[in-house]
Design a protein around this motif. Structure first.
Motif, PDB file in Angstrom:
ATOM      1  N   LEU A  36       1.437  -1.636  -4.460  1.00 56.54           N
ATOM      2  CA  LEU A  36       0.525  -2.564  -5.121  1.00 56.54           C
ATOM      3  C   LEU A  36      -0.655  -1.768  -5.657  1.00 56.54           C
ATOM      4  O   LEU A  36      -1.454  -1.227  -4.887  1.00 56.54           O
ATOM      5  N   GLU A  37      -0.774  -1.704  -6.999  1.00 62.62           N
ATOM      6  CA  GLU A  37      -1.768  -0.829  -7.612  1.00 62.62           C
ATOM      7  C   GLU A  37      -3.094  -1.526  -7.897  1.00 62.62           C
ATOM      8  O   GLU A  37      -4.151  -0.902  -7.806  1.00 62.62           O
ATOM      9  N   ASP A  38      -3.023  -2.790  -8.278  1.00 63.71           N
ATOM     10  CA  ASP A  38      -4.271  -3.502  -8.542  1.00 63.71           C
ATOM     11  C   ASP A  38      -4.029  -4.997  -8.477  1.00 63.71           C
ATOM     12  O   ASP A  38      -2.895  -5.476  -8.645  1.00 63.71           O
ATOM     13  N   ILE A  39      -5.112  -5.729  -8.217  1.00 59.67           N
ATOM     14  CA  ILE A  39      -5.139  -7.182  -8.374  1.00 59.67           C
ATOM     15  C   ILE A  39      -6.344  -7.509  -9.238  1.00 59.67           C
ATOM     16  O   ILE A  39      -7.475  -7.075  -8.936  1.00 59.67           O
ATOM     17  N   ASN A  40      -6.061  -8.215 -10.317  1.00 56.53           N
ATOM     18  CA  ASN A  40      -7.104  -8.614 -11.271  1.00 56.53           C
ATOM     19  C   ASN A  40      -7.902  -7.426 -11.794  1.00 56.53           C
ATOM     20  O   ASN A  40      -9.113  -7.536 -12.018  1.00 56.53           O
ATOM     21  N   GLY A  41      -7.206  -6.296 -11.942  1.00 52.85           N
ATOM     22  CA  GLY A  41      -7.839  -5.098 -12.482  1.00 52.85           C
ATOM     23  C   GLY A  41      -8.588  -4.269 -11.470  1.00 52.85           C
ATOM     24  O   GLY A  41      -9.119  -3.206 -11.812  1.00 52.85           O
ATOM     25  N   ILE A  42      -8.649  -4.707 -10.186  1.00 54.97           N
ATOM     26  CA  ILE A  42      -9.316  -3.927  -9.134  1.00 54.97           C
ATOM     27  C   ILE A  42      -8.295  -2.931  -8.597  1.00 54.97           C
ATOM     28  O   ILE A  42      -7.393  -3.278  -7.841  1.00 54.97           O
ATOM     29  N   GLU A  43      -8.435  -1.658  -9.007  1.00 55.36           N
ATOM     30  CA  GLU A  43      -7.418  -0.646  -8.740  1.00 55.36           C
ATOM     31  C   GLU A  43      -7.689   0.108  -7.435  1.00 55.36           C
ATOM     32  O   GLU A  43      -8.838   0.273  -7.023  1.00 55.36           O
ATOM     33  N   ASN A  44      -6.597   0.590  -6.821  1.00 53.43           N
ATOM     34  CA  ASN A  44      -6.734   1.478  -5.664  1.00 53.43           C
ATOM     35  C   ASN A  44      -7.526   2.722  -6.038  1.00 53.43           C
ATOM     36  O   ASN A  44      -7.339   3.285  -7.136  1.00 53.43           O
ATOM     37  N   GLN A  45      -8.394   3.167  -5.135  1.00 52.52           N
ATOM     38  CA  GLN A  45      -9.144   4.390  -5.351  1.00 52.52           C
ATOM     39  C   GLN A  45      -8.382   5.596  -4.810  1.00 52.52           C
ATOM     40  O   GLN A  45      -7.387   5.451  -4.092  1.00 52.52           O
ATOM     41  N   ASP A  46      -8.849   6.776  -5.151  1.00 45.82           N
ATOM     42  CA  ASP A  46      -8.215   8.028  -4.708  1.00 45.82           C
ATOM     43  C   ASP A  46      -8.292   8.118  -3.189  1.00 45.82           C
ATOM     44  O   ASP A  46      -9.384   8.240  -2.613  1.00 45.82           O
ATOM     45  N   TRP A  47      -7.115   8.062  -2.525  1.00 49.17           N
ATOM     46  CA  TRP A  47      -7.087   7.999  -1.068  1.00 49.17           C
ATOM     47  C   TRP A  47      -7.629   9.265  -0.402  1.00 49.17           C
ATOM     48  O   TRP A  47      -7.967   9.240   0.795  1.00 49.17           O
ATOM     49  N   THR A  48      -7.750  10.364  -1.163  1.00 48.86           N
ATOM     50  CA  THR A  48      -8.269  11.597  -0.568  1.00 48.86           C
ATOM     51  C   THR A  48      -9.795  11.584  -0.450  1.00 48.86           C
ATOM     52  O   THR A  48     -10.367  12.459   0.201  1.00 48.86           O
ATOM     53  N   GLN A  49     -10.438  10.605  -1.069  1.00 48.38           N
ATOM     54  CA  GLN A  49     -11.892  10.539  -1.023  1.00 48.38           C
ATOM     55  C   GLN A  49     -12.353   9.688   0.164  1.00 48.38           C
ATOM     56  O   GLN A  49     -11.693   8.734   0.566  1.00 48.38           O
ATOM     57  N   GLU A  50     -13.516  10.033   0.712  1.00 47.68           N
ATOM     58  CA  GLU A  50     -14.071   9.286   1.834  1.00 47.68           C
ATOM     59  C   GLU A  50     -14.345   7.842   1.436  1.00 47.68           C
ATOM     60  O   GLU A  50     -14.846   7.571   0.350  1.00 47.68           O
ATOM     61  N   ASN A  51     -13.976   6.929   2.336  1.00 51.19           N
ATOM     62  CA  ASN A  51     -14.224   5.492   2.150  1.00 51.19           C
ATOM     63  C   ASN A  51     -13.490   4.902   0.948  1.00 51.19           C
ATOM     64  O   ASN A  51     -13.889   3.874   0.400  1.00 51.19           O
ATOM     65  N   ALA A  52     -12.404   5.554   0.529  1.00 54.31           N
ATOM     66  CA  ALA A  52     -11.627   5.040  -0.606  1.00 54.31           C
ATOM     67  C   ALA A  52     -11.045   3.673  -0.273  1.00 54.31           C
ATOM     68  O   ALA A  52     -10.500   3.467   0.811  1.00 54.31           O
ATOM     69  N   HIS A  53     -11.157   2.736  -1.232  1.00 53.17           N
ATOM     70  CA  HIS A  53     -10.640   1.390  -1.066  1.00 53.17           C
ATOM     71  C   HIS A  53      -9.273   1.259  -1.734  1.00 53.17           C
ATOM     72  O   HIS A  53      -9.032   1.836  -2.798  1.00 53.17           O
ATOM     73  N   ALA A  54      -8.409   0.507  -1.097  1.00 51.59           N
ATOM     74  CA  ALA A  54      -7.084   0.209  -1.651  1.00 51.59           C
ATOM     75  C   ALA A  54      -6.651  -1.148  -1.117  1.00 51.59           C
ATOM     76  O   ALA A  54      -7.253  -1.695  -0.189  1.00 51.59           O
TER      77      ALA A  54
END
Length: 917
Positions: free
Chosen positions: A599-617
């Motif tokens: 699941l990549e996005d809902i309503n245009g809210i995209e997953n962030q880069d998982w390697t970054q601190e506090n990344a949202h997905a």
């Protein structure tokens, strides 16, 4: 931490020896070098719990007490997702506070060995099979040996013995007694000749060392000459550490308790007993032994049984203090027992709270240790317990912080009414306790008996600690406080704000004012609350239909498409997106490996880069729990609540931190179950023509291509034994028919609200043309839904369908209908008549075969020449052997090219039944 199942949770305990111990200390496993189990001070006379302390991993060893400290070994619990330290743990004896932990040989090395101490050194065996020496004050490792015990998983389970300046350990893997100097120098070894059981340790008295060896023997070894004085052999394996007292040696085997002469090894007596890992204890002339069914007391001189105290399995080694025997049981909720040594009558007992998740909270081999009137014992619920006569401090079940989200809803099911459920705001007292219970691994239960009258619940227990009968004096029950004040409302009706502290006290109430006496609380749960605010993209309900299929095209691969069940997480989100006017995208990059989408996005809210601190997905939760599978692979049931959180994950466990979500989609799912009139496959032939007579005009007839929606339905009706009718009232204008009913289920008056009628879908999409005008391709799925339509768009609401017909279409070179069968007799025939058609002219073989319920088969063949597009009825005689069983047979038809038979089945029909008599 989690409990460990008894089938695999077998571990021994440790105790320690310290040089010149104070009188009140309990310095080693079973109290002294002779392993008598006699404490030097009295024990507690009641079950007052002074404190219990959480231990990172399983404290599977008997505590030893010295100089205000408790030492215990730990090894892995059943939570393999954490990386908590384990090995040798030192706790404050007054509070249970962990002072330090020595990880021995590294993070993966724990201990089930007891410990022993002398001259400021603590000696302990590791699961890596080595002996370790540790500084008693600082916890720093002083030295370690080479691996001397190769036993898998348990390693060196023998409790070291420090006797006359020498450290003795017994390796289970080979039965070798090892003697070390206190500086780690190897002094000498004694070979017993074979392996022994786990946890068996050496004992010593009068210059002799006593060990088990060679499986079923006990050896008496001269500590000066390092040679055997005697050895005794038993019919069964030795189970316990030898105990030495008043010229006798006592030990248990698998089936008996034995008493031997300490000088000669001659048997004095034996008694039938199912031995465990429990080592006997001795006081004056009484021997106490633990067994599979409780405690047994014997006269030490004669072996006469004095009494039996029945309980669950006792694997710990009992301890004696004055005239009381202390022990613990190995069961789902373990108990500590105090029993009068003279009478065998219970003095007091304490039961561990139920874990609530099916795991055990048991005393396996954590033998009691007693010092200054306090009993210490560890349990496989990751806690160390202290019982005594002093002023009791409340046990802290949980003290921590939770983060909850404004607007989040969760489902609560009351303990007294499993058929009821309540949708509760997370930002309430019940919401915060529910989140803390999840985070902290404890349980709670509440009743809705008061809900109708007061709009709140009755909190009945936390972690198995239940309210007591309020009519009794000093009865304890759970009380709720918010920021130090009694909650104004009942449980579940108190709203919680950001920064609030919520405290649950298990305490009595004032007999006049009913005010909670929180200073007398015996259990406490403290919750510091952080409330976050997330944007709600959608929060609503969808209705979806069992058996509905829809087509999903992944965002990364527009040339691909997937036929998905509607009753899945992706099906529910897809329906919610349609109803709510938002979008979603998912990739099939993982599909080949995992059978699910990303699941990549809902309503245009995209997953962030998982390697970054506090990344949202985006994370998926079903009924408050993380979805077990990837997106698209989770089935949904009626009444489920599906929540998509846009949140970070824990940096160690990767668990979604939903309390930190910034966007939420919540979907309440209603799954409707439509009556399936037929769900099956049909084989039809390209170029075949059949005649259709409309229901409103019997004088008319139409020659129809079989590879149409009407052709497939007509074939399915023949195979499935149902009916359909259609009108040609629209045919002149639209070139299609009006499907009026299937199996007598007629279209309702379309002018009425919620009127149901038949709608046609091909591969999950509404058919582009009217009935009879839609061409069908090989592999298509045609679905007929009896459902209402949207009052504005007229789109069929297939999620509200009450009847369904599903047809999987195979377009073959040749096809056969389901056979029409006459009943037959044994030794005779069954006559089968089959309509066959072919795309190309030629000779074909029609085979009719099948079985009865037991698998007994009958078969027959027929040969026919078919012209292209024509349908011919083919008779086939199915031979029934005289030895065949009578009964009902289900027969199917198949068709082959004559020149390829019996290879190359072209297609086959559905089955029909006949009776053989």
């Amino acid at each position: 931490m989690t409990g460990k199942f008894s089938s695999i949770g077998i571990c021994f305990v440790f105790l320690m020896i310290l040089a010149a111990p104070a009188a009140a200390d309990y310095p080693m496993f079973h109290a002294d070098p002779a392993r008598t189990g006699m404490a030097s001070t009295p024990g507690p006379l009641n079950d007052t719990l002074l404190w219990s302390a959480e231990i990172d991993e399983f404290p599977d060893g008997a505590p030893a007490v010295h100089d205000g400290k408790v030492y215990l070994p730990t090894w892995p619990d059943m939570n393999f997702t954490d990386a908590d330290p384990m090995g040798l743990v030192c706790c404050d004896a007054a509070s249970g506070e962990v002072l330090w932990t020595n990880e021995l040989g590294g993070q993966a090395v724990g201990s089930v060995s007891g410990v022993a101490g002398a001259d400021g050194h603590i000696y302990i065996g590791g699961t890596d099979g080595k002996v370790y020496a540790v500084d008693a004050d600082t916890g720093v490792t002083l030295w370690s040996s080479e691996q001397i015990d190769t036993t898998a998983y348990f390693g060196l389970s023998s409790s070291p013995l420090v006797y006359n300046g020498t450290v003795y350990v017994l390796s289970a893997s080979d039965g070798v007694l090892h003697a070390f100097g206190t500086d780690g120098t190897g002094l000498w070894t004694f070979q017993t000749g074979g392996a022994i059981g786990y946890y068996i340790s050496p004992s010593a008295a009068d210059g002799k060392v006593y060990v088990a060896g060679k499986g079923n023997e006990i050896f008496c070894i001269d500590a000066g000459t390092h040679t055997a004085v005697w050895n005794a052999t038993f019919p069964e394996a030795v189970k316990s550490t030898p105990v030495v007292s008043d010229g006798r040696v006592y030990a248990t085997t698998a089936d008996h308790l034995y008493a031997l002469d300490a000088t000669t090894g001659t048997e004095a007596w034996n008694a039938a007993l199912t031995g465990t890992y429990s080592t006997p204890a001795i006081s004056d002339d009484i021997v106490i032994a633990g067994s599979s069914n409780g405690l047994h007391a014997y006269n030490a001189t004669t072996g006469a049984e004095l009494w039996t105290f029945a309980s669950a399995r006792v694997s710990v080694s009992p301890t004696i203090a004055d005239d009381i025997v202390y022990s613990g049981t190995n069961e789902e909720t373990g108990r500590v027992y105090a029993v009068n040594i003279a009478t065998g009558i219970e003095v007091w007992s304490y039961v561990l709270p139920d874990s609530g998740d099916g795991t055990y909270a048991a005393f396996y081999t954590s033998s009691p240790a007693i010092s200054d009137g306090v009993l210490y014992i560890g349990a496989e619920n990751n806690r160390l317990y202290a019982f005594g006569e002093g002023s009791s401090s409340p046990e802290v079940i949980w003290d921590g912080a939770v983060s909850i989200t404004e607007g989040e809803i969760f489902t609560f099911v009351p303990s007294n009414n499993a058929s009821a459920s309540y949708e509760m705001n997370r930002t309430t007292d019940i919401g915060a306790l529910d989140r803390a219970a999840t985070d902290g691994g404890f349980t709670y239960n509440a009743s809705d008996a008061w809900y109708a009258d007061f709009g709140s619940f009755l909190l009945e227990d936390i972690n198995g600690i239940e309210n007591q009968d309020w009519t009794q004096e000093n009865a304890h029950a759970w009380s709720i406080f918010i920021n130090g004040e009694a909650a104004p409302m009942g449980f579940g009706a108190n709203d919680i704000q950001n920064g609030d502290t919520l405290t649950f006290y298990y305490c009595p109430t004032d007999s006049v004012t009913w005010a909670p006496l929180i200073d007398q609380a015996t259990y406490i749960v403290t919750i510091d609350v952080e409330v976050t605010t997330a944007t709600v993209i959608w929060d609503g309900a969808v209705a979806i239909t069992e058996g509905e299929i829809f087509t999903f095209v992944p965002s990364n691969n527009e040339s691909a498409s997937y036929e998905m069940n509607r009753t899945t997480d992706i099906g529910a989100l897809d329906r919610a997106a349609t109803d709510g006017g938002f979008t979603y995208n998912a990739s099939d990059a993982w599909y080949a490996d995992f059978g699910s989408f990303l699941l990549e996005d809902i309503n245009g809210i995209e997953n962030q880069d998982w390697t970054q601190e506090n990344a949202h997905a985006w994370s998926i939760f079903i009924n408050g729990g993380a979805a077990p599978m990837g997106f698209g692979a989770n089935d949904i049931q009626n009444g489920d609540t599906l929540t998509f959180y846009y949140c970070p994950t824990d940096s160690v466990t990767w668990a979604p931190l939903i309390d930190q979500a910034t966007y939420i989609v919540t979907i309440d799912v209603e799954v409707t179950t439509a009556t399936v009139i037929w769900d099956g496959a049909v084989a039809i032939t390209e170029g075949e023509i059949f005649t259709f007579v409309p229901s409103n005009n019997e004088s008319a007839s139409y020659e129809m291509n079989r590879t149409t929606d009407i052709g497939a339905l007509d074939r399915a009706a023949t195979d499935g034994g149902f009916t359909y009718n259609a009108s040609d009232a629209w045919y002149a204008d639209f070139g299609s028919f009006l499907l009026e009913d299937i199996n007598g289920i007629e279209n309702q008056d379309w002018t009425q609200e919620n009127a149901h009628a038949w709608s046609i879908f091909i591969n999950g999409e509404a058919a582009p043309m009217g009935f009879g005008a839609n061409d069908i391709q090989n592999g298509d799925t045609i679905t007929f839904y009896y459902c209402p339509t949207d009052s504005v768009t007229w789109a069929p609401l297939i999620d509200q369908a009450t009847y369904i017909v599903t047809i999987d279409v195979c377009i073959a070179e040749a096809a056969v209908d389901t056979p029409s069968l006459a009943d037959g007799t044994r030794g005779g025939f069954v006559l089968a008549e089959i309509n066959a058609t072919a795309e190309e002219s030629g000779w074909y073989v029609v085979v009719v075969s099948g079985t009865d319920a037991s698998g007994e088969a009958i078969a027959g063949t027929g040969t026919v020449r078919l012209n292209s597009g024509e349908t011919v009825q083919v008779p086939v005689l199915v031979s029934v052997p005289a030895q065949a069983s009578a009964g009902t047979y289900t027969l199917y038809a198949g068709i082959y090219h004559l020149d390829e038979y019996p290879e190359g089945l072209i297609s086959h029909s559905g089955g029909s039944e006949c009776v053989v008599s």
